[in-house]
Design a protein around this motif. Sequence first.
Motif, PDB file in Angstrom:
ATOM      1  N   ALA A   1       0.829  -1.205   0.000  1.00  0.00           N
ATOM      2  CA  ALA A   1       0.000   0.000   0.000  1.00  0.00           C
ATOM      3  C   ALA A   1       0.867   1.261   0.000  1.00  0.00           C
ATOM      4  O   ALA A   1       0.524   2.270  -0.622  1.00  0.00           O
ATOM      5  CB  ALA A   1      -0.925  -0.004   1.215  1.00  0.00           C
ATOM      6  N   LYS A   2       2.008   1.173   0.687  1.00  0.00           N
ATOM      7  CA  LYS A   2       2.931   2.313   0.705  1.00  0.00           C
ATOM      8  C   LYS A   2       3.560   2.512  -0.672  1.00  0.00           C
ATOM      9  O   LYS A   2       3.659   3.648  -1.163  1.00  0.00           O
ATOM     10  CB  LYS A   2       4.017   2.070   1.751  1.00  0.00           C
ATOM     11  CG  LYS A   2       4.994   3.240   1.912  1.00  0.00           C
ATOM     12  CD  LYS A   2       6.019   2.953   3.004  1.00  0.00           C
ATOM     13  CE  LYS A   2       6.945   4.144   3.211  1.00  0.00           C
ATOM     14  NZ  LYS A   2       7.954   3.885   4.286  1.00  0.00           N
ATOM     15  N   THR A   3       3.956   1.430  -1.302  1.00  0.00           N
ATOM     16  CA  THR A   3       4.565   1.506  -2.636  1.00  0.00           C
ATOM     17  C   THR A   3       3.599   2.094  -3.664  1.00  0.00           C
ATOM     18  O   THR A   3       3.998   2.867  -4.537  1.00  0.00           O
ATOM     19  CB  THR A   3       5.005   0.099  -3.104  1.00  0.00           C
ATOM     20  OG1 THR A   3       5.949  -0.424  -2.165  1.00  0.00           O
ATOM     21  CG2 THR A   3       5.640   0.153  -4.485  1.00  0.00           C
ATOM     22  N   SER A   4       2.314   1.739  -3.524  1.00  0.00           N
ATOM     23  CA  SER A   4       1.318   2.231  -4.479  1.00  0.00           C
ATOM     24  C   SER A   4       0.907   3.670  -4.201  1.00  0.00           C
ATOM     25  O   SER A   4       0.197   4.283  -5.012  1.00  0.00           O
ATOM     26  CB  SER A   4       0.068   1.341  -4.432  1.00  0.00           C
ATOM     27  OG  SER A   4      -0.620   1.517  -3.198  1.00  0.00           O
ATOM     28  N   GLY A   5       1.325   4.204  -3.041  1.00  0.00           N
ATOM     29  CA  GLY A   5       0.981   5.582  -2.700  1.00  0.00           C
ATOM     30  C   GLY A   5      -0.333   5.721  -1.960  1.00  0.00           C
ATOM     31  O   GLY A   5      -0.765   6.839  -1.654  1.00  0.00           O
ATOM     32  N   ALA A   6      -0.981   4.594  -1.632  1.00  0.00           N
ATOM     33  CA  ALA A   6      -2.263   4.657  -0.936  1.00  0.00           C
ATOM     34  C   ALA A   6      -2.107   5.181   0.486  1.00  0.00           C
ATOM     35  O   ALA A   6      -2.973   5.886   1.005  1.00  0.00           O
ATOM     36  CB  ALA A   6      -2.912   3.272  -0.911  1.00  0.00           C
ATOM     37  N   ILE A   7      -0.987   4.821   1.120  1.00  0.00           N
ATOM     38  CA  ILE A   7      -0.685   5.335   2.462  1.00  0.00           C
ATOM     39  C   ILE A   7       0.790   5.705   2.529  1.00  0.00           C
ATOM     40  O   ILE A   7       1.596   5.235   1.733  1.00  0.00           O
ATOM     41  CB  ILE A   7      -1.005   4.305   3.577  1.00  0.00           C
ATOM     42  CG1 ILE A   7      -0.262   2.970   3.332  1.00  0.00           C
ATOM     43  CG2 ILE A   7      -2.489   4.080   3.719  1.00  0.00           C
ATOM     44  CD1 ILE A   7      -0.437   1.969   4.465  1.00  0.00           C
ATOM     45  N   ASN A   8       1.091   6.551   3.508  1.00  0.00           N
ATOM     46  CA  ASN A   8       2.478   6.952   3.701  1.00  0.00           C
ATOM     47  C   ASN A   8       2.796   6.851   5.189  1.00  0.00           C
ATOM     48  O   ASN A   8       2.069   7.389   6.017  1.00  0.00           O
ATOM     49  CB  ASN A   8       2.690   8.391   3.217  1.00  0.00           C
ATOM     50  CG  ASN A   8       4.107   8.861   3.485  1.00  0.00           C
ATOM     51  OD1 ASN A   8       4.351   9.511   4.508  1.00  0.00           O
ATOM     52  ND2 ASN A   8       5.025   8.545   2.601  1.00  0.00           N
ATOM     53  N   PHE A   9       3.839   6.108   5.541  1.00  0.00           N
ATOM     54  CA  PHE A   9       4.224   5.992   6.945  1.00  0.00           C
ATOM     55  C   PHE A   9       5.743   5.901   7.033  1.00  0.00           C
ATOM     56  O   PHE A   9       6.427   5.546   6.072  1.00  0.00           O
ATOM     57  CB  PHE A   9       3.558   4.770   7.610  1.00  0.00           C
ATOM     58  CG  PHE A   9       3.843   3.456   6.935  1.00  0.00           C
ATOM     59  CD1 PHE A   9       4.940   2.685   7.294  1.00  0.00           C
ATOM     60  CD2 PHE A   9       2.996   2.965   5.936  1.00  0.00           C
ATOM     61  CE1 PHE A   9       5.199   1.465   6.684  1.00  0.00           C
ATOM     62  CE2 PHE A   9       3.249   1.751   5.317  1.00  0.00           C
ATOM     63  CZ  PHE A   9       4.345   0.989   5.686  1.00  0.00           C
ATOM     64  N   HIS A  10       6.255   6.209   8.228  1.00  0.00           N
ATOM     65  CA  HIS A  10       7.705   6.237   8.412  1.00  0.00           C
ATOM     66  C   HIS A  10       8.277   4.842   8.626  1.00  0.00           C
ATOM     67  O   HIS A  10       9.321   4.480   8.085  1.00  0.00           O
ATOM     68  CB  HIS A  10       8.061   7.142   9.604  1.00  0.00           C
ATOM     69  CG  HIS A  10       9.535   7.253   9.850  1.00  0.00           C
ATOM     70  ND1 HIS A  10      10.224   6.429  10.742  1.00  0.00           N
ATOM     71  CD2 HIS A  10      10.474   8.071   9.297  1.00  0.00           C
ATOM     72  CE1 HIS A  10      11.495   6.742  10.728  1.00  0.00           C
ATOM     73  NE2 HIS A  10      11.688   7.741   9.869  1.00  0.00           N
ATOM     74  N   ASP A  11       7.561   4.039   9.452  1.00  0.00           N
ATOM     75  CA  ASP A  11       8.082   2.721   9.783  1.00  0.00           C
ATOM     76  C   ASP A  11       6.933   1.813  10.216  1.00  0.00           C
ATOM     77  O   ASP A  11       5.863   2.285  10.609  1.00  0.00           O
ATOM     78  CB  ASP A  11       9.125   2.832  10.912  1.00  0.00           C
ATOM     79  CG  ASP A  11      10.043   1.608  10.971  1.00  0.00           C
ATOM     80  OD1 ASP A  11       9.935   0.745  10.080  1.00  0.00           O
ATOM     81  OD2 ASP A  11      10.860   1.531  11.904  1.00  0.00           O
TER      82      ASP A  11
END
Length: 412
Positions: free
Chosen positions: A328-338
């Motif tokens: 989901a992070k790779t697709s840009g759906a969510i963004n988180f630090h860790d």
Amino acid sequence: MPTLVMKFGGTSVANLDRIARAAKRVAVEVANGYDVIVIVSAMSGKTNELVGWVSETSPLYDAHEYDAIVSSGENVTAGLMALRLQEMDIPARSWQGWQVPVLTTDAHASARIEEIPTKNITAKFGEGMKVAVVAGFQGVSAAGRITTLGRGGSDTTAVAFAAAFGAERCDIYTDVDGVYTTDPRITSKARKLDKISFEEMLELASLGAKVLQTRSVELAMRYKVRLRVLSSFEEPSDSAGTLVCDEEEIMESNVVAGVAYSRDEAKMTLISVADRPGIAAAIFGPLSDAGVNVDMIVQNISEEGRTDMTFSCPKDQVLRAEKAMNDAKTSGAINFHDLVADEGVAKVSVVGIGMRSHTGVAAKMFKVLSAEGINIKVITTSEIKISVLIDRKYMELAVQALHDAFELDKAG
């Protein structure tokens, strides 16, 4: 004739001697004037053996054939039980799921029962049959393929038959003699309950108590099917086992009915997630799609548009959860630090319908854990349940301390 449903689990039909013992119990109920529907599981260990054969033959197996194979264990038990009853001069015959028919969805290995027409079995009762021995755990889809209901599905089969036939009661025979206030292996003070409400049993089952499958309790609660859990290894009596029933049938009970635990939990935290409308859906949607069973959820206070999101899931689903979040992070759906996973936690819960009308249960629970030096990582509550996530090494201590504090060894 009144109808009674009797379900025998794998340990209760593990060999021919135990099948004979179970058949004697059925004979007693026939003599009491019941038409009996017996639901049987596969002999103990047989389903695991069949699953192993499937995996060895075809690691990426066809789900239709998987169900055809793993459902066969129940067919053997049903036939053997019917033969044993016939040897006792009791008119009996076996029924496979498709013969009843038990109509289900086509979700192989996790199908849900949609309907159980009563016509075929009722007709046989009318012709003099006294016992219908039905293979549990299985059904048939609209496409005519054999389906299975998931592990423990014979409990659900039994309750569904009790509801469909308007049975007086559904007796679940297993290797324990009832429902206890907690696991007797953890504290010797655990007490067998005479009665427990559907809601309490549903919470205990979902929290890790292995006595009944969760779906079977949901079904019993919906259709008001009175369940009795009892041991097939003890002599029957009027006071045997635990009755799972409507709340109205329980006059007085302790504020807390039981302490449950789930040992193999994991706590996962997404650090520094963008705090915006829809972020929860963006996180838990992919987790759901990946088949991750999320339980406890806590969101921290937002600071400068960022927040931390913590949730728990079964330990064996951590890799699946990590993949879903990273995708989901790779697709840009969510963004988180860790993403931080703590696999050394356990969930401990207190459950009781009395909590609706009594205050101070949470305060008492937290005080007890504090006195034992146990740190609480996550808390969730419902109307009749309080759950905490703690370090796994303190799990048994927490269960014992809470059981003592709420005096669950004493009847209400």
